[in-house]
Design an enzyme around this catalytic site. Structure first.
Site, PDB file in Angstrom:
ATOM      1  N   HIS A   2       5.095   2.389  -9.024  1.00 26.78           N
ATOM      2  CA  HIS A   2       6.328   1.810  -8.511  1.00 26.78           C
ATOM      3  C   HIS A   2       7.423   2.870  -8.443  1.00 26.78           C
ATOM      4  O   HIS A   2       8.105   3.125  -9.417  1.00 26.78           O
ATOM      5  CB  HIS A   2       6.805   0.653  -9.389  1.00 26.78           C
ATOM      6  CG  HIS A   2       5.929  -0.551  -9.303  1.00 26.78           C
ATOM      7  ND1 HIS A   2       4.912  -0.793 -10.190  1.00 26.78           N
ATOM      8  CD2 HIS A   2       5.898  -1.578  -8.421  1.00 26.78           C
ATOM      9  CE1 HIS A   2       4.308  -1.927  -9.848  1.00 26.78           C
ATOM     10  NE2 HIS A   2       4.882  -2.415  -8.790  1.00 26.78           N
ATOM     11  N   HIS A  32       6.430  -2.043  -2.886  1.00 28.12           N
ATOM     12  CA  HIS A  32       6.950  -0.877  -3.611  1.00 28.12           C
ATOM     13  C   HIS A  32       6.354   0.404  -3.065  1.00 28.12           C
ATOM     14  O   HIS A  32       5.226   0.409  -2.566  1.00 28.12           O
ATOM     15  CB  HIS A  32       6.605  -0.999  -5.102  1.00 28.12           C
ATOM     16  CG  HIS A  32       5.178  -1.382  -5.337  1.00 28.12           C
ATOM     17  ND1 HIS A  32       4.199  -0.462  -5.580  1.00 28.12           N
ATOM     18  CD2 HIS A  32       4.550  -2.587  -5.318  1.00 28.12           C
ATOM     19  CE1 HIS A  32       3.030  -1.082  -5.724  1.00 28.12           C
ATOM     20  NE2 HIS A  32       3.210  -2.377  -5.565  1.00 28.12           N
ATOM     21  N   GLU A  90       3.580  -6.593  -0.313  1.00 24.56           N
ATOM     22  CA  GLU A  90       2.942  -7.733  -0.971  1.00 24.56           C
ATOM     23  C   GLU A  90       3.787  -9.005  -0.950  1.00 24.56           C
ATOM     24  O   GLU A  90       4.514  -9.281  -1.894  1.00 24.56           O
ATOM     25  CB  GLU A  90       2.505  -7.383  -2.398  1.00 24.56           C
ATOM     26  CG  GLU A  90       3.518  -6.715  -3.285  1.00 24.56           C
ATOM     27  CD  GLU A  90       2.908  -6.418  -4.671  1.00 24.56           C
ATOM     28  OE1 GLU A  90       2.209  -7.277  -5.241  1.00 24.56           O
ATOM     29  OE2 GLU A  90       3.152  -5.297  -5.174  1.00 24.56           O
ATOM     30  N   GLU A 104      -1.830  -8.472  -0.279  1.00 25.44           N
ATOM     31  CA  GLU A 104      -1.282  -7.120  -0.420  1.00 25.44           C
ATOM     32  C   GLU A 104      -2.181  -6.049   0.188  1.00 25.44           C
ATOM     33  O   GLU A 104      -3.397  -6.108   0.085  1.00 25.44           O
ATOM     34  CB  GLU A 104      -1.088  -6.782  -1.909  1.00 25.44           C
ATOM     35  CG  GLU A 104      -0.493  -5.388  -2.158  1.00 25.44           C
ATOM     36  CD  GLU A 104      -0.200  -5.116  -3.629  1.00 25.44           C
ATOM     37  OE1 GLU A 104      -0.814  -5.777  -4.492  1.00 25.44           O
ATOM     38  OE2 GLU A 104       0.636  -4.234  -3.902  1.00 25.44           O
ATOM     39  N   ASP A 122      -5.517  -9.076  -8.150  1.00 23.23           N
ATOM     40  CA  ASP A 122      -4.797  -7.883  -7.733  1.00 23.23           C
ATOM     41  C   ASP A 122      -5.535  -6.666  -8.291  1.00 23.23           C
ATOM     42  O   ASP A 122      -5.769  -6.572  -9.497  1.00 23.23           O
ATOM     43  CB  ASP A 122      -3.353  -7.955  -8.254  1.00 23.23           C
ATOM     44  CG  ASP A 122      -2.413  -7.006  -7.512  1.00 23.23           C
ATOM     45  OD1 ASP A 122      -2.877  -5.958  -7.045  1.00 23.23           O
ATOM     46  OD2 ASP A 122      -1.211  -7.328  -7.431  1.00 23.23           O
ATOM     47  N   ASP A 140      -3.665  -0.174  -3.793  1.00 25.83           N
ATOM     48  CA  ASP A 140      -3.202  -1.402  -4.442  1.00 25.83           C
ATOM     49  C   ASP A 140      -3.395  -2.533  -3.432  1.00 25.83           C
ATOM     50  O   ASP A 140      -2.828  -2.479  -2.339  1.00 25.83           O
ATOM     51  CB  ASP A 140      -1.713  -1.205  -4.818  1.00 25.83           C
ATOM     52  CG  ASP A 140      -1.113  -2.372  -5.587  1.00 25.83           C
ATOM     53  OD1 ASP A 140      -1.818  -3.354  -5.871  1.00 25.83           O
ATOM     54  OD2 ASP A 140       0.100  -2.285  -5.886  1.00 25.83           O
TER      55      ASP A 140
HETATM   56 MN    MN Z   1      -1.016  -5.163  -6.491  1.00 28.51          MN
HETATM   57 MN    MN Z   2       1.634  -3.785  -5.730  1.00 30.00          MN
END
Ligand code: MN
Ligand code: MN
Length: 294
Positions: free
Chosen positions: A160, A152, A185, A280, A80, A91
């Protein structure tokens, strides 16, 4: 907008670079370091440490400073990655099974769930509708979505926002609106589909800055504010900075956690030890849908 797109592009490039590097016998710390250095070389900074979560661990693990661990045959590894440009964040994540092919469908399940979710997302879509598509896609493959993990909202220096995008139909009638920036995600698992906190913490973020009388903690807090602002960082970043002695590291970190200045991100693991996959992307919600990390 430009910075958001740039952050997304850097994150995507770092992800493709990570895909080209990850294989059996590669040292995990070297891998993390190389991917993070790639982000810097592209003109970005870290939005969070490169997360490496293996098998039943779903998220929030990373490498130990100069650790000896290597990727080994059969591991299902979630990578990630987050880059930021002036606080604007990308992200993205992928899952790689090392050498073997036993979890091809599990990996496909989260990837397809992400694809299907992105197909239906547009201004006005209800969060439960996104969750329902993710859930049904993952179940079609015979697996379960992880219900207490999800996508998020992201905003400047904030990974977030309050917005939670479920990986199952949670009944939420809240809607996405035009120009919302969100990370989607899906997590799929062979297990029950819940995670809990393991008693391992390698990632932290500044939660409530305040004066402290412990000198090592004061020095560390100043460094964290300057280097990471409110974004997450790893213990290995403090160690590799060369700014702190072993004693300062131990005392400083303990004091910052104890006094509530730092938030601790526990490694999240699947309750029934099910193997976990994740995919994601970060997107901007509009009629054409902008996938910033594509
Ligand atoms: Mn992530
Ligand atoms: Mn994330």
């Amino acid at each position: 907008m430009q910075e958001l797109l740039k952050a997304g592009k850097i994150t995507a490039e770092a992800r493709e670079y990570a895909k080209s590097l990850i294989k059996e016998e590669v040292n995990v710390y070297d891998f993390v370091k190389k991917v993070e250095d790639k982000i810097f070389s592209l003109g970005g900074k870290l939005a969070f440490p490169v997360n490496i979560s293996i098998n039943e661990d779903a998220a929030h693990d990373t490498a130990d400073y100069k650790g000896k661990d290597v990727f080994t045959r059969g591991q299902v590894v979630k990578v990630d990655i987050g880059a930021q440009v002036n606080g604007y964040v990308g992200d993205t994540a992928f899952t790689k099974e090392i050498t073997t092919n036993n979890y091809k469908d599990l990996i496909k399940a989260s990837e397809e769930a992400l694809k299907e979710a992105l197909k239906i997302i547009k201004p006005g879509i209800k969060l439960c509708e996104i969750g329902a598509v993710i859930e049904s896609t993952i179940k079609k493959y015979g697996y379960n979505p992880i219900r207490n993990l999800g996508g998020h909202g992201v905003s400047k220096y904030n990974l977030h926002t309050g917005l939670f995008i479920p990986n199952y139909d949670n009944g939420s009638k809240a809607e996405l609106k035009e120009d919302d920036t969100v990370a989607v995600e899906p997590f799929a698992t062979t297990g029950h589909g819940m995670v809990f906190n393991k008693n391992i913490v390698k990632i932290f973020s500044l939660e409530k800055p305040k004066p402290t009388r412990v000198m090592s903690a004061r020095k560390m807090q100043d460094y964290i504010i300057k280097e990471f602002n409110t974004l997450p960082f790893a213990e290995h970043h403090l160690k590799s900075s060369g700014k702190f002695s072993e004693a300062e590291l131990r005392l400083g970190l303990r004091e910052l956690v104890r006094s509530g200045i730092l938030h601790s991100y526990h490694v999240l693991t699947e309750v029934s030890k099910g193997i976990v996959s994740q995919a994601e992307h970060t997107i901007i919600v509009n009629d054409d849908l902008t996938i910033t990390t594509e």
